[in-house]
Design an enzyme around this catalytic site. Structure first.
Site, short mmCIF file in Angstrom:
data_model
loop_
_atom_site.label_atom_id
_atom_site.label_comp_id
_atom_site.label_asym_id
_atom_site.label_seq_id
_atom_site.Cartn_x
_atom_site.Cartn_y
_atom_site.Cartn_z
N ASP A 9 0.86 -1.18 0.00
CA ASP A 9 0.00 0.00 0.00
C ASP A 9 0.90 1.23 0.00
O ASP A 9 2.06 1.17 0.41
CB ASP A 9 -0.88 -0.05 1.25
CG ASP A 9 -1.60 1.25 1.52
OD1 ASP A 9 -2.33 1.72 0.63
OD2 ASP A 9 -1.40 1.81 2.63
N ASP A 11 -0.16 5.07 0.92
CA ASP A 11 -0.38 6.02 2.01
C ASP A 11 -0.38 5.32 3.36
O ASP A 11 -1.18 4.41 3.60
CB ASP A 11 -1.72 6.74 1.82
CG ASP A 11 -1.82 7.46 0.49
OD1 ASP A 11 -1.63 8.68 0.47
OD2 ASP A 11 -2.09 6.79 -0.53
N ASP A 167 -1.43 -0.79 6.00
CA ASP A 167 -1.62 -0.26 7.35
C ASP A 167 -3.08 -0.22 7.77
O ASP A 167 -3.39 0.30 8.85
CB ASP A 167 -1.05 1.15 7.44
CG ASP A 167 -1.86 2.17 6.65
OD1 ASP A 167 -2.17 1.89 5.46
OD2 ASP A 167 -2.20 3.23 7.20
#
Length: 220
Positions: A9, A11, A167
C-alpha cells in the site's frame, strides 16, 4: 516461504502523505465555505479513496453535486501540492532496495487516484519498484482485488507467492480477496486499537522487523 512479490500500500505504508492530504482537503473545503479539519480528523477519513475522504470531510447533508465539486477542487489542489510534506517512512527506500537485490519483485497499490500515485512513486522510489497501480476508471478501489491481480499477472507471479503489506483493514481485505498472504504495519494511519475487528496474523512495528521477515523468506 519464499515470496517472489511484495505488494505495498502507499499512504501510511511506504509514504507519509497525511499532511499533504489534509492540506488539500482543507483547501477544497475552504473554497466552498466549509469548516476545516485537523490532521487527526483527516487521518480517520482516509483509506477508501479520495471520494470517500471528501464525503467524510464535508458537513452532513451536503449534496452529491456539491461533494463532486469539492472533490474536483481537492484533486486540482492536490495535483499541484502532492509532494510538499510527503516523505517515505524511515527505512522504506532501503527496504525496497534490499528486496530488489534479493530478487523479490515490488508492486505498489493504492486507493489514491492513479496520476498522483504514479507521480509520487517516480519522485520517491524511482528504480525501486516494478509496477504501481492506483484508482482509475478501469481500476476499482480496494478492497476490490483488481489492481492487486493486475500487478501479479503483469509480473507473472502467483497469489501464493505474493504478500500484500498495508496499514489498514482495507489492505487486509484486499489481500484476502486477492488470495495473497498479508502483513499489517503499525506506523501508518491506523492504530492498534482501530484494528481490533480484524484478524492479523503478521504485524510489524518497525521497518527493520518487516525487512527481516521478508528477506528471511527470500533466502529460503
Amino acid at each position: 516461504m519464499k515470496y517472489r512479490l511484495a505488494i505495498f500500500d502507499l499512504d501510511g505504508t511506504v509514504l507519509n502523505t497525511l499532511d499533504d492530504l489534509a492540506a488539500a482537503a482543507n483547501a477544497a473545503l475552504e473554497m466552498h465555505g466549509f469548516p476545516r479539519h485537523s490532521v487527526e480528523d483527516v487521518r480517520r477519513f482516509v483509506g477508501n479513496g479520495v471520494a470517500k475522504l471528501i464525503r467524510r470531510a464535508v458537513p452532513e447533508g451536503t449534496s452529491d453535486e456539491e461533494c463532486a465539486r469539492v472533490l474536483a477542487d481537492f484533486k486540482a489542489y492536490y495535483r499541484d501540492h502532492v509532494n510538499v510534506h510527503t516523505r517515505p517512512y524511515d527505512g522504506i527506500p532501503e527496504l525496497l532496495a534490499a528486496l530488489k537485490r534479493a530478487g523479490v519483485r515490488v508492486g505498489i497499490n493504492s486507493n489514491k487516484f492513479d496520476a498522483a500515485l504514479q507521480s509520487l512513486c517516480r519522485i520517491h522510489f524511482d528504480g525501486l519498484y516494478d509496477c504501481a497501480v492506483g484508482e482509475s476508471e478501469i481500476t476499482p478501489r480496494k478492497p476490490d482485488p483488481t489492481a492487486a491481480r493486475r500487478i501479479m499477472e503483469g509480473l507473472g507471479v502467483a497469489p501464493e507467492e505474493t504478500i500484500y503489506i498495508g496499514d489498514s483493514g482495507v489492505d487486509l481485505e484486499t489481500a484476502r480477496n486477492a488470495g495473497t498472504d498479508c502483513a499489517w504495519v503499525s506506523w501508518g494511519f491506523r492504530r492498534h486499537e482501530e484494528m481490533q475487528a480484524y484478524e492479523i496474523r503478521r504485524a510489524f512495528d518497525s521497518v527493520d522487523a518487516l525487512q527481516a521477515f521478508l528477506l528471511e523468506g527470500a533466502r529460503r
